[in-house]
Scaffold this motif. Sequence first.
Motif, mmCIF file in Angstrom:
data_model
loop_
_atom_site.group_PDB
_atom_site.id
_atom_site.type_symbol
_atom_site.label_atom_id
_atom_site.label_comp_id
_atom_site.label_asym_id
_atom_site.label_seq_id
_atom_site.Cartn_x
_atom_site.Cartn_y
_atom_site.Cartn_z
ATOM 1 N N GLY A 1 19.267 6.893 31.926
ATOM 2 C CA GLY A 1 18.365 6.257 32.906
ATOM 3 C C GLY A 1 18.597 5.407 33.892
ATOM 4 O O GLY A 1 18.456 5.495 35.207
ATOM 5 N N MET B 1 19.817 7.179 26.053
ATOM 6 C CA MET B 1 18.811 7.407 26.956
ATOM 7 C C MET B 1 18.497 6.438 27.891
ATOM 8 O O MET B 1 18.280 6.746 29.069
ATOM 9 C CB MET B 1 17.152 7.610 26.200
ATOM 10 C CG MET B 1 17.046 8.699 25.246
ATOM 11 S SD MET B 1 15.757 8.799 24.251
ATOM 12 C CE MET B 1 14.294 8.982 25.503
ATOM 13 N N THR B 2 18.488 5.312 27.731
ATOM 14 C CA THR B 2 18.533 3.921 28.542
ATOM 15 C C THR B 2 19.428 4.063 29.413
ATOM 16 O O THR B 2 19.430 3.768 30.894
ATOM 17 C CB THR B 2 18.414 2.501 27.874
ATOM 18 O OG1 THR B 2 17.679 2.775 26.792
ATOM 19 C CG2 THR B 2 18.253 1.524 28.965
ATOM 20 N N LEU C 1 13.151 8.249 31.359
ATOM 21 C CA LEU C 1 13.992 8.077 30.511
ATOM 22 C C LEU C 1 13.884 6.675 29.681
ATOM 23 O O LEU C 1 14.106 6.559 28.352
ATOM 24 C CB LEU C 1 15.384 8.341 30.716
ATOM 25 C CG LEU C 1 15.922 9.700 30.990
ATOM 26 C CD1 LEU C 1 17.059 10.064 31.981
ATOM 27 C CD2 LEU C 1 16.004 10.351 29.752
ATOM 28 N N ALA C 2 13.897 5.822 30.676
ATOM 29 C CA ALA C 2 13.602 4.220 30.149
ATOM 30 C C ALA C 2 12.562 4.034 29.260
ATOM 31 O O ALA C 2 12.514 3.233 28.308
ATOM 32 C CB ALA C 2 13.817 3.428 31.352
ATOM 33 N N GLN C 3 11.298 4.541 29.767
ATOM 34 C CA GLN C 3 10.110 4.378 29.101
ATOM 35 C C GLN C 3 10.172 5.004 27.764
ATOM 36 O O GLN C 3 9.639 4.535 26.590
ATOM 37 C CB GLN C 3 8.865 4.946 29.932
ATOM 38 C CG GLN C 3 8.551 4.019 31.080
ATOM 39 C CD GLN C 3 7.904 4.835 32.243
ATOM 40 O OE1 GLN C 3 7.340 5.784 31.829
ATOM 41 N NE2 GLN C 3 7.811 4.170 33.590
ATOM 42 N N LEU D 1 13.357 10.459 36.886
ATOM 43 C CA LEU D 1 14.024 10.623 35.676
ATOM 44 C C LEU D 1 14.335 9.113 34.984
ATOM 45 O O LEU D 1 14.188 8.993 33.887
ATOM 46 C CB LEU D 1 15.310 11.405 35.823
ATOM 47 C CG LEU D 1 15.524 12.771 36.323
ATOM 48 C CD1 LEU D 1 16.720 13.447 36.362
ATOM 49 C CD2 LEU D 1 14.612 13.589 35.225
ATOM 50 N N PHE D 2 14.661 8.184 35.822
ATOM 51 C CA PHE D 2 14.900 6.785 35.283
ATOM 52 C C PHE D 2 13.688 6.245 34.792
ATOM 53 O O PHE D 2 13.944 5.820 33.558
ATOM 54 C CB PHE D 2 15.136 5.932 36.655
ATOM 55 C CG PHE D 2 15.193 4.426 36.291
ATOM 56 C CD1 PHE D 2 16.008 3.839 35.201
ATOM 57 C CD2 PHE D 2 14.298 3.635 37.125
ATOM 58 C CE1 PHE D 2 15.668 2.311 35.017
ATOM 59 C CE2 PHE D 2 14.040 2.265 36.680
ATOM 60 C CZ PHE D 2 14.826 1.640 35.736
ATOM 61 N N THR D 3 12.449 6.365 35.146
ATOM 62 C CA THR D 3 11.466 5.568 34.766
ATOM 63 C C THR D 3 11.042 6.434 33.350
ATOM 64 O O THR D 3 10.808 5.799 32.321
ATOM 65 C CB THR D 3 10.158 5.799 35.715
ATOM 66 O OG1 THR D 3 10.205 7.127 36.094
ATOM 67 C CG2 THR D 3 10.481 4.783 36.909
ATOM 68 N N MET E 1 20.850 7.080 36.444
ATOM 69 C CA MET E 1 19.995 7.884 37.480
ATOM 70 C C MET E 1 19.477 6.788 38.614
ATOM 71 O O MET E 1 19.512 7.215 39.867
ATOM 72 C CB MET E 1 18.908 8.641 36.917
ATOM 73 C CG MET E 1 19.335 9.641 35.823
ATOM 74 S SD MET E 1 20.547 10.719 36.748
ATOM 75 C CE MET E 1 19.603 11.501 38.130
ATOM 76 N N SER E 2 19.167 5.757 38.235
ATOM 77 C CA SER E 2 18.616 4.623 39.097
ATOM 78 C C SER E 2 19.834 4.044 40.069
ATOM 79 O O SER E 2 19.707 4.028 41.188
ATOM 80 C CB SER E 2 18.071 3.501 38.450
ATOM 81 O OG SER E 2 19.189 2.610 37.707
#
Length: 671
Positions: A381, A377-378, A336-338, A332-334, A384-385
């Motif tokens: 993310g 979103m960031t 959402l960040a992307q 989810l982190f990757t 989540m990380s």
Amino acid sequence: MRSPVIEPEKPQTSALDVGVFTPDISAKTSIPEVGQEQVGRSNHWEVRSEEQAYAYLPETPSEVENRYGKRIDLVELTDNPVGRSLFINGNPEVGSNPDRNKQHGFFFTADNCIGCHACESACSEKNDNPAHLAFRSVGYVEGGSYPDYKRMNISMACNHCDDPVCLKGCPTRAYTKHAEYGAVLQDPDTCFGCGYCTWVCPYNAPQLDPVKGQVSKCNMCVDRLEVGLKPACVSACVGNALDFGVIENTPENRQQCKTSIPGFPSPEITQPNIRFQQTKSLPEEMTRTDDMPVKYHKDENGEYLPVVDQKVGKQRHWNLSKLNSRENPLVLFTLLAQGALGTFMIPFIGALAGIEMFTQFTESNFFLPLVILSIGMTSLGLFMSVTHLGKPFRFYRGFNNLRYSPMSREGLGLALFSAFMGLTALFLVPSNEWVMSILQGAGVDSLMLNTHFPWASVVEVSGVLASVSGATGLYYMNQCYQIKARPFWHHWQTASSFVGNSLSIGAMVSGVLVLIFFNAESLPNQVALEILGAIFLLGLVLEALGLKAHNHTLNRSENEGGAAHYVQCTTFGKTYLLRNALLGFNILAASGLLIYANVFTVNEPLYLAAWIGISLMNIVTALIGRALFYNLVIPTTMPGAFFWKNKGFEQHARDVGLADNPACGVAPLSH
């Protein structure tokens, strides 16, 4: 050119809390009575009289450089070469080992190892490790056929490498390579449990404890070295298989000093300080008894190289439940960040490039909600990380190693991306009619209501800074996965996937607000749909090209990357085909819609509904693809045994409830 020894800025006492064992300081040739003053040795430890002669380090001349061209005597590479304390267990006194500033290492004679696991037991007892954790472990490879069937045992711990990738990768700076003994030491109290060091180490040396949520590892028994004793594992070895001393010194009665044996990953990755002897003949092919689909085949030069071992046949399966793993927060982190990067940067950079539709959008009231959505979103993310960490409340330590760690740089880039987007949102307020009307209705009278200030220019500057920070974060996100010890990730397909997801997800999310704006202003939205659709398609094509190249490379690879691809095509074969089919369908559908819009008059509601369907399908495709990315990777770890250090057995133990018994040595996945 010399590689500098990386020194700690201050003593880390907890990093050298090496257990409750109190080493002997008696002479090597004779054992004095308790309390006798020692000559030539440190006397700050309690004297033990039961140490045997083989437990002492030999005093032998050493080479000037090791075989990698690195200095063995590290005294010239430290600012305080004489008398610097290691603060072992908080003790400030200094040992008097004459070879204190020389690089030490283990010597393993595979011919002698009988697989008794005494070294494991001694190490775990000294370090008070729980049953599920072992700094040193014994695995094996075997081959041949009855009656000429042979097994080779391998005892392995941390190799205290010349180029410790764990140190460079750790974002918290929990690792230090000392000029004293060349020991790579780790502080569990500084660690916040991200486990990145366990990814980059080819030898499975750092151990992530899922119960405590932190990593710990072999500390070379520096408390014993300070008084001339060998590490506990070496002293406990009953077969005389393990030895220890200044690196490149071949022990007595040994005839080889090799850098590799079957099952040992390439020493070129980290230049490990371990040497081997293995003289007994072995079969042409050696297999692993753990579930790793890798075996080792002897080439024409007599070296054993990894090849794929098709242990589970070629039948394809779904195994959708196995996509659920400890790495779910990173999935989810990757994504959402992307997605956030693309959501903000597509319209903003499009406006900077002079594309009219993006210029109209960024000058409208809808641009502020898009910036806020990207921030959300960031932030989600990054949250989540943080939940992925063993100690999530210590997330702030992730910026400690900006000098080396790509993970630290990734975090900083995304944090600055969020910060500059926050400033962009703040600077957009004076030009946003919706917010201004609310503020004025509330009687707010501030400098921000000054419409004569050039807010557009400030927004442009902060937006550029946010874009640069976000692109930097995305670059180092890719660098985090360019790991030699994980060849399945170590490919440009990782970058193409990350950039492709940024474009496809970013075009999808930003397109929602752009189309709402065009409809609200009664503007034709077909051009907007075509431009955003083209960006969406570009992201899909970029990802597909990377996957095709990745497949081509791994189909011809016989290393752990090829083994991971074998698992991808069998254990997850049907899921893998589904992801590829969905991606291919999305590309064809998006291409067809763009061509159709340029040839025929479109029905806007149906056209928009088709794009919505493709976008939703892309979310499913991205989730499956990223889950496969994390679940399929096979590292270049050392061989395990049928039960111990066998991921397959660990999963079986959890499935049947055997892991509930602590003595089983399988920890619950609590982190």
